[in-house]
Design a protein around this motif. Structure first.
Motif, PDB file in Angstrom:
ATOM      1  N   LEU A   1      83.952  60.047  31.651  1.00 12.15           N
ATOM      2  CA  LEU A   1      83.232  60.514  32.831  1.00 12.15           C
ATOM      3  C   LEU A   1      83.803  59.834  34.061  1.00 12.15           C
ATOM      4  CD1 LEU A   1      80.893  61.900  34.351  1.00 12.15           C
ATOM      5  CD2 LEU A   1      79.471  59.918  33.752  1.00 12.15           C
ATOM      6  N   LEU A   2      84.155  60.632  35.061  1.00 13.64           N
ATOM      7  CA  LEU A   2      84.566  60.123  36.362  1.00 13.64           C
ATOM      8  C   LEU A   2      83.306  60.120  37.217  1.00 13.64           C
ATOM      9  CD1 LEU A   2      87.782  62.330  36.649  1.00 13.64           C
ATOM     10  CD2 LEU A   2      87.546  60.065  35.594  1.00 13.64           C
ATOM     11  N   CYS A   3      82.681  58.957  37.337  1.00 10.25           N
ATOM     12  CA  CYS A   3      81.322  58.872  37.869  1.00 10.25           C
ATOM     13  C   CYS A   3      81.292  58.400  39.318  1.00 10.25           C
ATOM     14  CB  CYS A   3      80.491  57.918  37.012  1.00 10.25           C
ATOM     15  SG  CYS A   3      78.768  57.775  37.545  1.00 10.25           S
ATOM     16  N   PRO A   4      80.623  59.136  40.203  1.00  8.60           N
ATOM     17  CA  PRO A   4      80.442  58.633  41.574  1.00  8.60           C
ATOM     18  C   PRO A   4      79.771  57.266  41.567  1.00  8.60           C
ATOM     19  CG  PRO A   4      79.775  60.932  41.427  1.00  8.60           C
ATOM     20  CD  PRO A   4      80.005  60.467  40.020  1.00  8.60           C
ATOM     21  N   ALA A   5      80.366  56.339  42.313  1.00  5.61           N
ATOM     22  CA  ALA A   5      79.865  54.963  42.325  1.00  5.61           C
ATOM     23  C   ALA A   5      79.163  54.610  43.624  1.00  5.61           C
ATOM     24  CB  ALA A   5      81.027  53.987  42.098  1.00  5.61           C
ATOM     25  N   SER A   6      79.383  55.382  44.679  1.00  4.12           N
ATOM     26  CA  SER A   6      78.736  55.110  45.963  1.00  4.12           C
ATOM     27  C   SER A   6      78.752  56.388  46.778  1.00  4.12           C
ATOM     28  CB  SER A   6      79.465  53.988  46.706  1.00  4.12           C
ATOM     29  OG  SER A   6      80.788  54.371  47.052  1.00  4.12           O
ATOM     30  N   ALA A   7      77.643  56.653  47.459  1.00  3.65           N
ATOM     31  CA  ALA A   7      77.547  57.852  48.289  1.00  3.65           C
ATOM     32  C   ALA A   7      76.266  57.778  49.104  1.00  3.65           C
ATOM     33  CB  ALA A   7      77.532  59.114  47.418  1.00  3.65           C
ATOM     34  N   PRO A   8      76.186  58.502  50.233  1.00  6.83           N
ATOM     35  CA  PRO A   8      74.945  58.520  51.003  1.00  6.83           C
ATOM     36  C   PRO A   8      73.770  59.110  50.229  1.00  6.83           C
ATOM     37  CG  PRO A   8      76.787  59.332  52.319  1.00  6.83           C
ATOM     38  CD  PRO A   8      77.276  59.212  50.910  1.00  6.83           C
ATOM     39  N   TRP A   9      74.071  59.871  49.175  1.00 13.22           N
ATOM     40  CA  TRP A   9      73.021  60.534  48.393  1.00 13.22           C
ATOM     41  C   TRP A   9      72.738  59.823  47.064  1.00 13.22           C
ATOM     42  CZ3 TRP A   9      75.307  61.827  43.826  1.00 13.22           C
ATOM     43  CH2 TRP A   9      76.702  62.002  43.833  1.00 13.22           C
ATOM     44  N   LEU A  10      73.364  58.663  46.818  1.00 14.64           N
ATOM     45  CA  LEU A  10      73.340  58.061  45.490  1.00 14.64           C
ATOM     46  C   LEU A  10      72.720  56.667  45.505  1.00 14.64           C
ATOM     47  CD1 LEU A  10      74.534  58.518  42.515  1.00 14.64           C
ATOM     48  CD2 LEU A  10      76.389  57.017  43.276  1.00 14.64           C
ATOM     49  N   ARG A  11      71.718  56.458  44.653  1.00 15.60           N
ATOM     50  CA  ARG A  11      71.210  55.114  44.361  1.00 15.60           C
ATOM     51  C   ARG A  11      71.839  54.639  43.053  1.00 15.60           C
ATOM     52  NH1 ARG A  11      66.666  58.091  44.776  1.00 15.60           N
ATOM     53  NH2 ARG A  11      66.136  57.664  42.584  1.00 15.60           N
ATOM     54  N   SER A  12      71.888  53.341  42.863  1.00 14.21           N
ATOM     55  CA  SER A  12      72.474  52.819  41.621  1.00 14.21           C
ATOM     56  C   SER A  12      71.698  53.320  40.408  1.00 14.21           C
ATOM     57  CB  SER A  12      72.509  51.291  41.640  1.00 14.21           C
ATOM     58  OG  SER A  12      71.213  50.739  41.772  1.00 14.21           O
ATOM     59  N   GLU A  13      70.381  53.467  40.538  1.00 20.41           N
ATOM     60  CA  GLU A  13      69.580  54.022  39.433  1.00 20.41           C
ATOM     61  C   GLU A  13      70.109  55.393  39.019  1.00 20.41           C
ATOM     62  OE1 GLU A  13      65.158  56.008  38.756  1.00 20.41           O
ATOM     63  OE2 GLU A  13      65.802  55.349  40.731  1.00 20.41           O
ATOM     64  N   MET A  14      70.465  56.219  40.000  1.00 20.49           N
ATOM     65  CA  MET A  14      70.960  57.566  39.704  1.00 20.49           C
ATOM     66  C   MET A  14      72.280  57.505  38.946  1.00 20.49           C
ATOM     67  SD  MET A  14      70.022  59.062  43.468  1.00 20.49           S
ATOM     68  CE  MET A  14      70.778  60.672  43.288  1.00 20.49           C
ATOM     69  N   ALA A  15      73.166  56.607  39.366  1.00 21.95           N
ATOM     70  CA  ALA A  15      74.453  56.472  38.686  1.00 21.95           C
ATOM     71  C   ALA A  15      74.261  56.002  37.246  1.00 21.95           C
ATOM     72  CB  ALA A  15      75.354  55.503  39.441  1.00 21.95           C
ATOM     73  N   VAL A  16      73.390  55.037  37.048  1.00 25.82           N
ATOM     74  CA  VAL A  16      73.121  54.529  35.699  1.00 25.82           C
ATOM     75  C   VAL A  16      72.561  55.636  34.814  1.00 25.82           C
ATOM     76  CG1 VAL A  16      71.675  52.979  34.344  1.00 25.82           C
ATOM     77  CG2 VAL A  16      72.829  52.128  36.403  1.00 25.82           C
ATOM     78  N   GLU A  17      71.591  56.378  35.328  1.00 28.81           N
ATOM     79  CA  GLU A  17      70.977  57.433  34.526  1.00 28.81           C
ATOM     80  C   GLU A  17      71.950  58.573  34.247  1.00 28.81           C
ATOM     81  OE1 GLU A  17      67.965  57.356  32.913  1.00 28.81           O
ATOM     82  OE2 GLU A  17      68.249  55.278  33.550  1.00 28.81           O
TER      83      GLU A  17
END
Length: 211
Positions: free
Chosen positions: A145-161
């Motif tokens: 998975l190429l996962c977004p790690a930072s963005a104006p729409w992204l919290r770390s919780e969202m990335a983890v989930e």
């Protein structure tokens, strides 16, 4: 298979003579598209779509209709070799690809929500998933998975989930220009604590480095 991380959201996949480049946007080095045999663009934001980088190659471009329309205005020479990809479509760019999802994650309710297609790329016996700026689950097994790690729409919780939901054994951080290095270290610690025990590895590479 060779996977190279380039600036921000761009990843280059090389396999058996095919060179597929995903999202070579404005933060991406032009050399990312050297020798490309196909370019995939997830959506129209400039950190994913940069006409100058698309002009640096003569490879065909595959993308959503909204990007194709934008290229007709901004770069008609590139639009001539661009193919619109339908939602959920399966297609071949030298490697088999399937489009996943339809819309960009919400940044703010009052801002436009662009169309966005992530791409599942089959590379030999491996499946690589680039979601663009969305967290659409592919509903098939994914190896990387190429996962977004930072963005104006992204919290770390969202990335983890998202990492947990996709369940890929390897997860490469992309979309990484927003956080400082300290921010990325915090995210890596959270991934180790919350995804690591499930056998889900989180890795980050510098621009131009291979996975």
């Amino acid at each position: 298979m060779r996977i190279t991380k380039f600036g921000h959201a761009c990843v280059r996949i090389e396999h058996e003579g095919q060179v597929v480049v995903l999202d070579p946007g404005v933060f991406t080095e032009p050399e990312a598209v050297d020798g490309a045999t196909a370019v995939l663009v997830t959506h129209l934001h400039p950190d994913h779509l940069h006409p100058d980088n698309l002009r640096a190659t003569d490879a065909p471009v595959f993308t959503v209709g909204q990007v194709h329309d934008q290229l007709r205005e901004d770069a008609p020479d590139v639009a001539e070799r661009t193919t619109t990809v339908a939602v959920g479509a399966a297609f071949d760019v030298g490697l088999p690809v399937r489009a996943v999802g339809e819309l960009h994650n919400i940044i703010h309710p009052e801002l436009p929500q662009p169309y966005n297609s992530g791409y599942l790329v089959t590379v030999g016996d491996q499946t690589v998933y680039h979601p663009g700026d969305a967290l659409a689950l592919p509903e098939v097994p994914v190896d990387l998975l190429l996962c977004p790690a930072s963005a104006p729409w992204l919290r770390s919780e969202m990335a983890v989930e998202f990492v947990r939901g996709v369940g890929a054994p390897r997860n490469l951080a992309i979309h990484d220009r927003i956080y400082s290095e300290t921010g990325h270290q915090f995210l890596a610690m959270q991934m180790e604590q919350l995804a690591g025990p499930r056998g889900l590895e989180w890795v980050r590479r510098g621009d131009g480095e291979d996975l």
